[in-house]
Enzyme design. Structure first.
Site, short mmCIF file in Angstrom:
data_model
loop_
_atom_site.label_atom_id
_atom_site.label_comp_id
_atom_site.label_asym_id
_atom_site.label_seq_id
_atom_site.Cartn_x
_atom_site.Cartn_y
_atom_site.Cartn_z
N GLU A 198 0.82 -0.66 -0.13
CA GLU A 198 -0.01 0.17 0.06
C GLU A 198 1.39 1.35 -0.05
O GLU A 198 1.28 1.66 0.82
CB GLU A 198 -0.86 0.18 1.24
CG GLU A 198 -1.76 -1.24 1.39
CD GLU A 198 -3.14 -0.65 0.65
OE1 GLU A 198 -3.01 0.26 -0.10
OE2 GLU A 198 -4.11 -1.89 -0.28
N CYS A 252 -2.45 9.43 2.37
CA CYS A 252 -1.99 8.64 0.94
C CYS A 252 -3.02 9.25 0.54
O CYS A 252 -3.50 8.90 -1.12
CB CYS A 252 -1.37 7.29 0.75
SG CYS A 252 -3.67 6.28 1.52
P1 NAD Z 1 8.45 4.37 4.87
O1 NAD Z 1 8.44 4.44 3.76
O2 NAD Z 1 9.38 6.03 5.52
O3 NAD Z 1 8.29 3.34 5.80
C1 NAD Z 1 7.05 2.74 5.96
C2 NAD Z 1 8.13 1.78 6.84
O4 NAD Z 1 8.70 1.25 6.35
C3 NAD Z 1 8.18 1.92 8.39
O5 NAD Z 1 7.97 1.32 9.46
C4 NAD Z 1 9.63 2.28 8.33
O6 NAD Z 1 10.63 2.19 8.80
C5 NAD Z 1 9.78 0.61 7.51
N1 NAD Z 1 10.98 0.92 6.77
C6 NAD Z 1 12.33 1.35 5.79
N2 NAD Z 1 12.36 1.15 5.40
C7 NAD Z 1 13.02 -0.40 5.65
C8 NAD Z 1 13.27 -1.42 4.51
N3 NAD Z 1 14.45 -1.13 4.05
N4 NAD Z 1 12.92 -2.08 4.75
C9 NAD Z 1 11.22 -2.38 5.27
N5 NAD Z 1 11.24 -1.22 6.22
C10 NAD Z 1 11.39 -0.40 6.32
O7 NAD Z 1 6.82 5.77 4.71
P2 NAD Z 1 6.16 7.01 5.35
O8 NAD Z 1 7.32 8.00 5.45
O9 NAD Z 1 6.30 6.31 6.98
O10 NAD Z 1 4.81 6.89 5.33
C11 NAD Z 1 4.12 7.46 4.45
C12 NAD Z 1 4.05 7.19 2.78
O11 NAD Z 1 3.18 6.26 3.22
C13 NAD Z 1 3.55 8.22 1.79
O12 NAD Z 1 3.71 7.71 0.94
C14 NAD Z 1 1.73 7.40 2.00
O13 NAD Z 1 1.14 7.31 0.20
C15 NAD Z 1 2.34 5.87 2.71
N6 NAD Z 1 0.77 5.92 2.61
C16 NAD Z 1 -0.05 4.71 1.34
C17 NAD Z 1 -0.74 4.34 2.55
C18 NAD Z 1 -1.91 3.49 1.58
O14 NAD Z 1 -2.66 2.52 2.34
N7 NAD Z 1 -1.78 3.28 0.44
C19 NAD Z 1 -1.53 4.29 3.37
C20 NAD Z 1 -1.24 5.51 4.03
C21 NAD Z 1 0.64 6.23 3.78
#
Ligand code: NAD
Length: 510
Positions: free
Chosen positions: A242, A276
């Site tokens: 997502e 998002c």
């Molecule tokens: P992010 O990608 O920075 O981090 C998300 C998660 O991934 C965090 O828990 C982080 O610690 C973890 N992470 C980071 N590096 C990793 C790796 N190498 N392997 C595994 N996990 C890792 O995202 P964010 O900044 O926390 O969230 C914002 C983003 O999420 C925006 O792009 C938003 O649109 C999206 N989002 C999407 C939805 C949806 O349902 N489509 C819902 C909410 C947010």
């Protein structure tokens, strides 16, 4: 207003969580290693076996108890979300309520969504064909910071309802909410290891993606999503992604302009634009464009920024402030007009809601995820142009359209996972609707029956009910088998002959 100092820092082996409004640490959690993550997944595996063997009714009862426990802690959880993420109290409470609606829905609907069902057996008419769904085992859920409870619960509750155990890695910006939910879960479920939390930054997330989980449900940015997929590929672990969005909103000339503007202001600015499914760009038909812009600007000017009861809180992530500033500067450099807010009005962690006009697709603010309180509004000559521009994106999460007659036709042409008609974001609050995107917005679905099945393996069973003269699963064939087979091909699939498999087997039986 506070300065943005909420970057998570590591002190010894702990990760601190900061209040983005004040910059103060509000707690810390351990940074867990691969070995610790593996041990937790192993414990979850044991719990998953016992949980999957329970009846739907028994699981429903425990999920209902979990729902009641979360509801009993609603105020405390909302307060924690408010402090850790920065969103206003009312939005934090709304988030808790939406999370509860998913726990309730998943528990109530799993049995129906996962019921074994008969399907047509086609040419093998002497078979009973069934499809059944089975829990995968342990689901790794990696969550973001913008909706630290609601978003992960969209995976967690459906995974649990389908009979799995869950290991949840919350964002390093909002770990305390998850730790509190895990504490409630351990005290509620008969199996204390059913829902566990592992904490840390990206490395802990990567450890979970590499661990022996049976599926990874990831919510976050597209860049991280790709890294998760690569880590999961080592074990061929399936993933659900997502990711981000660049949701368009279309306003047709026959729309209720005041209502469209009200929805636009909310859809673009709720959670300070850090959703998002935020409205990230707006296309308005020429005839009503000026009136719409005027209405949006007037409503934006009424908003209160900051404070516990403000409409907009601080930005949760300092890194995001730099992205929003870059998008605004890029747009202005390419000719955009700033009607409210703007880059110069950014103060510490607070971004004033910004309305932009004179925007086009050369600008990042129209093509890349801004994830901030920005409303870029473009004038379009026709609805066809609006649809073409709305679909001119690599993302495809949500979308919305306001209009009168013909509004459904416009919605049908939007290339996105979800569309709201004469509203914004409503699909995320209807638990029976599947939630997810296409393209750079990811794949797989949470919520709804699809969201329950996402956490199962599908099993096909073919049971022979009686024998036919020709048994395709045998080398022992009658002498006229070839002739009969030719006849079957002709009757079943030949030109102009439409035969039902049932008729054929009656014929073959004699
Ligand atoms: P992010 O990608 O920075 O981090 C998300 C998660 O991934 C965090 O828990 C982080 O610690 C973890 N992470 C980071 N590096 C990793 C790796 N190498 N392997 C595994 N996990 C890792 O995202 P964010 O900044 O926390 O969230 C914002 C983003 O999420 C925006 O792009 C938003 O649109 C999206 N989002 C999407 C939805 C949806 O349902 N489509 C819902 C909410 C947010």
């Amino acid at each position: 207003m506070a300065t943005a100092t909420s970057t998570p820092t590591t002190q010894s082996d702990r990760l601190h969580s900061y209040n983005p409004a004040t910059g103060q640490s509000i707690g810390s959690v351990p940074i867990q290693t691969q070995a610790e993550v593996d041990a937790i997944v192993a414990r979850a595996r044991v719990a998953s076996i016992a949980w999957s063997q329970r009846s739907f009714a028994a699981r429903r009862e425990e999920l209902a108890a979990f729902r009641r426990a979360i509801a009993a802690h609603a105020d405390a959880l909302a307060e924690l979300i408010h402090r850790e993420n920065g969103k206003p109290e009312i939005e934090a409470l709304t988030e808790v309520m939406m999370a509860l609606s998913h726990i309730a829905h998943a528990g109530a609907c799993a049995e129906t969504a996962l019921a074994t069902h008969k399907v047509s057996s086609g040419v093998l008419a002497n078979f009973r064909a069934t499809v059944s769904y089975h829990a995968l085992g342990v689901i790794g859920v990696i969550g973001p910071w913008n909706y630290p409870l609601f978003t992960p619960m969209g995976s967690i509750s459906y995974a649990l309802a389908a009979g799995n155990a869950v290991v949840w890695k919350p964002s390093e910006l909002t770990p305390l909410v998850a730790v509190e939910v895990a504490r409630i879960a351990a005290a509620t479920f008969a199996l204390p290891d059913l829902l566990q939390v592992v904490t840390g930054a990206g490395a802990t997330g990567a450890a979970l993606a590499r661990s022996a989980v049976d599926k990874v449900a990831f919510t976050g940015s597209a860049a991280t999503g790709k890294r998760v997929m690569m880590a999961a590929a080592e074990r061929l672990t399936p993933v659900l992604l997502e990711l981000g969005g660049k949701d368009p909103m279309i306003v047709a000339a026959d729309a209720d302009i005041a209502k469209a503007a009200e929805a636009c202001v909310f859809g673009a600015l709720t959670n300070a634009g850090q959703a998002c499914i935020s409205v990230e760009r707006v296309y308005v038909e020429d005839k009503v464009y000026d009136r719409f812009v005027e209405e949006v600007v007037a409503q934006v000017r009424e908003l209160k920024i900051g404070g516990d009861d403000g409409h907009l809180g601080p930005m949760t992530s300092p890194a995001q402030i730099a992205i929003v500033r870059d998008h605004l500067d890029d747009a202005v450099a390419k000719g955009a007009k700033v009607l409210t807010g703007g880059s110069a009005a950014i103060s510490g962690a607070y971004i004033q809601p910004t309305v932009l006009t004179n925007v086009d697709h050369r600008m990042k603010v129209m093509t890349d995820e801004t994830f901030g309180p920005v409303i870029p509004i473009a004038r379009v000559a026709s609805l066809d142009e609006a649809i073409r521009l709305a679909n001119d994106t690599t993302f495809g999460l949500g979308s919305s359209v306001f209009g009168g007659k013909g509004v459904r036709g416009i919605a049908a042409k939007l290339r996105s996972g979800m569309t709201a008609i004469n509203s914004v974001m409503a699909f995320s609050g209807i638990p029976s609707l599947p939630f997810g995107g296409i393209g750079d917005s990811g794949f797989g679905r949470i919520h709804g029956d699809e969201g329950i099945r996402e956490f199962t393996r599908v099993k096909a069973t073919a049971e022979q009910s009686f024998s036919l003269p020709i048994n395709m699963m045998s080398f022992r064939q009658p002498a006229d088998a070839v002739t009969k087979m030719r006849g079957m091909i002709k009757q079943l699939y030949g030109d102009g002959v439409v035969a039902k498999a049932g008729d054929l087997y009656r014929k073959l039986r004699g």
